[in-house]
Design a protein around this motif. Structure first.
Motif, short mmCIF file in Angstrom:
data_model
loop_
_atom_site.label_atom_id
_atom_site.label_comp_id
_atom_site.label_asym_id
_atom_site.label_seq_id
_atom_site.Cartn_x
_atom_site.Cartn_y
_atom_site.Cartn_z
N ASP A 52 0.87 -1.17 0.00
CA ASP A 52 0.00 0.00 0.00
C ASP A 52 0.91 1.22 0.00
OD1 ASP A 52 -1.74 2.10 0.44
OD2 ASP A 52 -2.82 1.09 2.06
N PRO A 53 0.93 2.00 -1.08
CA PRO A 53 1.86 3.11 -1.17
C PRO A 53 1.57 4.26 -0.21
CG PRO A 53 0.42 3.10 -3.08
CD PRO A 53 0.12 1.86 -2.29
N LYS A 54 0.37 4.35 0.31
CA LYS A 54 0.00 5.40 1.28
C LYS A 54 0.53 6.77 0.84
CE LYS A 54 -1.80 2.86 4.64
NZ LYS A 54 -3.17 2.90 4.94
N GLY A 55 0.32 7.08 -0.44
CA GLY A 55 0.74 8.38 -0.95
C GLY A 55 2.10 8.39 -1.60
N ALA A 56 2.88 7.32 -1.45
CA ALA A 56 4.18 7.25 -2.12
C ALA A 56 3.94 7.13 -3.62
CB ALA A 56 4.99 6.07 -1.61
N ASP A 57 4.85 7.63 -4.40
CA ASP A 57 4.76 7.54 -5.85
C ASP A 57 5.08 6.10 -6.26
OD1 ASP A 57 5.45 7.64 -8.65
OD2 ASP A 57 5.53 9.82 -8.43
N PHE A 58 4.28 5.54 -7.15
CA PHE A 58 4.52 4.17 -7.58
C PHE A 58 5.86 4.03 -8.28
CE2 PHE A 58 0.25 2.43 -6.80
CZ PHE A 58 0.63 1.17 -6.37
N ASP A 62 -8.05 0.24 -8.17
CA ASP A 62 -8.59 1.34 -7.38
C ASP A 62 -7.47 2.21 -6.79
OD1 ASP A 62 -7.57 -0.25 -5.36
OD2 ASP A 62 -9.48 -0.53 -4.33
N GLY A 63 -6.20 1.91 -7.13
CA GLY A 63 -5.08 2.73 -6.68
C GLY A 63 -4.60 2.44 -5.27
N THR A 64 -5.12 1.38 -4.65
CA THR A 64 -4.76 1.10 -3.26
C THR A 64 -3.47 0.30 -3.12
OG1 THR A 64 -6.13 -0.89 -3.23
CG2 THR A 64 -7.15 1.17 -2.47
N MET A 110 18.68 -5.05 1.13
CA MET A 110 17.22 -4.90 1.09
C MET A 110 16.74 -4.01 2.23
SD MET A 110 16.17 -6.10 -1.61
CE MET A 110 14.50 -5.62 -1.20
N ILE A 111 17.31 -4.17 3.39
CA ILE A 111 16.94 -3.31 4.51
C ILE A 111 17.20 -1.86 4.15
CG2 ILE A 111 17.52 -2.69 6.89
CD1 ILE A 111 18.01 -5.74 7.35
N SER A 112 18.34 -1.59 3.55
CA SER A 112 18.70 -0.23 3.14
C SER A 112 17.75 0.29 2.07
CB SER A 112 20.14 -0.21 2.63
OG SER A 112 20.48 1.06 2.16
N ALA A 113 17.45 -0.53 1.08
CA ALA A 113 16.56 -0.10 -0.01
C ALA A 113 15.16 0.22 0.51
CB ALA A 113 16.50 -1.19 -1.09
N ARG A 114 14.67 -0.59 1.45
CA ARG A 114 13.32 -0.35 2.00
C ARG A 114 13.27 0.88 2.89
NH1 ARG A 114 13.44 -6.21 2.66
NH2 ARG A 114 14.03 -5.91 4.82
N ALA A 115 14.43 1.34 3.37
CA ALA A 115 14.47 2.49 4.27
C ALA A 115 14.62 3.82 3.52
CB ALA A 115 15.63 2.33 5.25
N THR A 130 3.70 -2.34 3.96
CA THR A 130 3.74 -3.67 3.37
C THR A 130 3.32 -4.71 4.40
OG1 THR A 130 6.07 -3.94 3.96
CG2 THR A 130 5.61 -3.11 1.76
N ARG A 131 2.77 -5.79 3.88
CA ARG A 131 2.38 -6.91 4.72
C ARG A 131 2.73 -8.19 3.99
NH1 ARG A 131 -3.40 -9.07 6.10
NH2 ARG A 131 -3.67 -8.31 4.01
N PHE A 132 3.43 -9.08 4.67
CA PHE A 132 3.85 -10.35 4.10
C PHE A 132 3.02 -11.47 4.71
CE2 PHE A 132 7.46 -7.51 3.94
CZ PHE A 132 7.98 -7.72 2.68
#
Length: 91
Positions: free
Chosen positions: A9-15, A44-46, A69-74, A83-85
């Protein structure tokens, strides 16, 4: 195969920022013998729903703890990203 469903869910982040993270993750995924099996963008853009396949659960855990990956996600552009896994089984 160990499968994980990812809800983004981007919550306003740019895709485009989300796509940049995904592009950075693919070579790292390959190093772990894993791959993204599919990606569905919600109309629906969610957000997106993605399915990843890993050789086993231990490989998935190692990937999630990979410093790259930790760095990229930060990245600051992804601060709002949620995100939810969810481990799943293909039947």
């Amino acid at each position: 195969m160990y499968c994980v469903l990812l809800f983004v869910d981007p919550k306003g982040a740019d895709f485009r920022d989300v796509e940049a993270l995904e592009a950075a993750s693919f070579p790292i995924l390959a190093e772990y013998g894993a791959e993204r099996l599919f990606c569905l963008r919600h109309l629906d853009g969610t957000g997106e729903t993605q399915l990843y396949g890993f050789p086993d659960e231990e490989t998935y855990e190692a990937y999630m703890q990979d410093k790259r990956m930790i760095s990229a996600r930060a990245a600051p552009a992804l601060e709002q990203l949620e995100t939810r896994f969810l481990p799943v089984a293909m039947i």
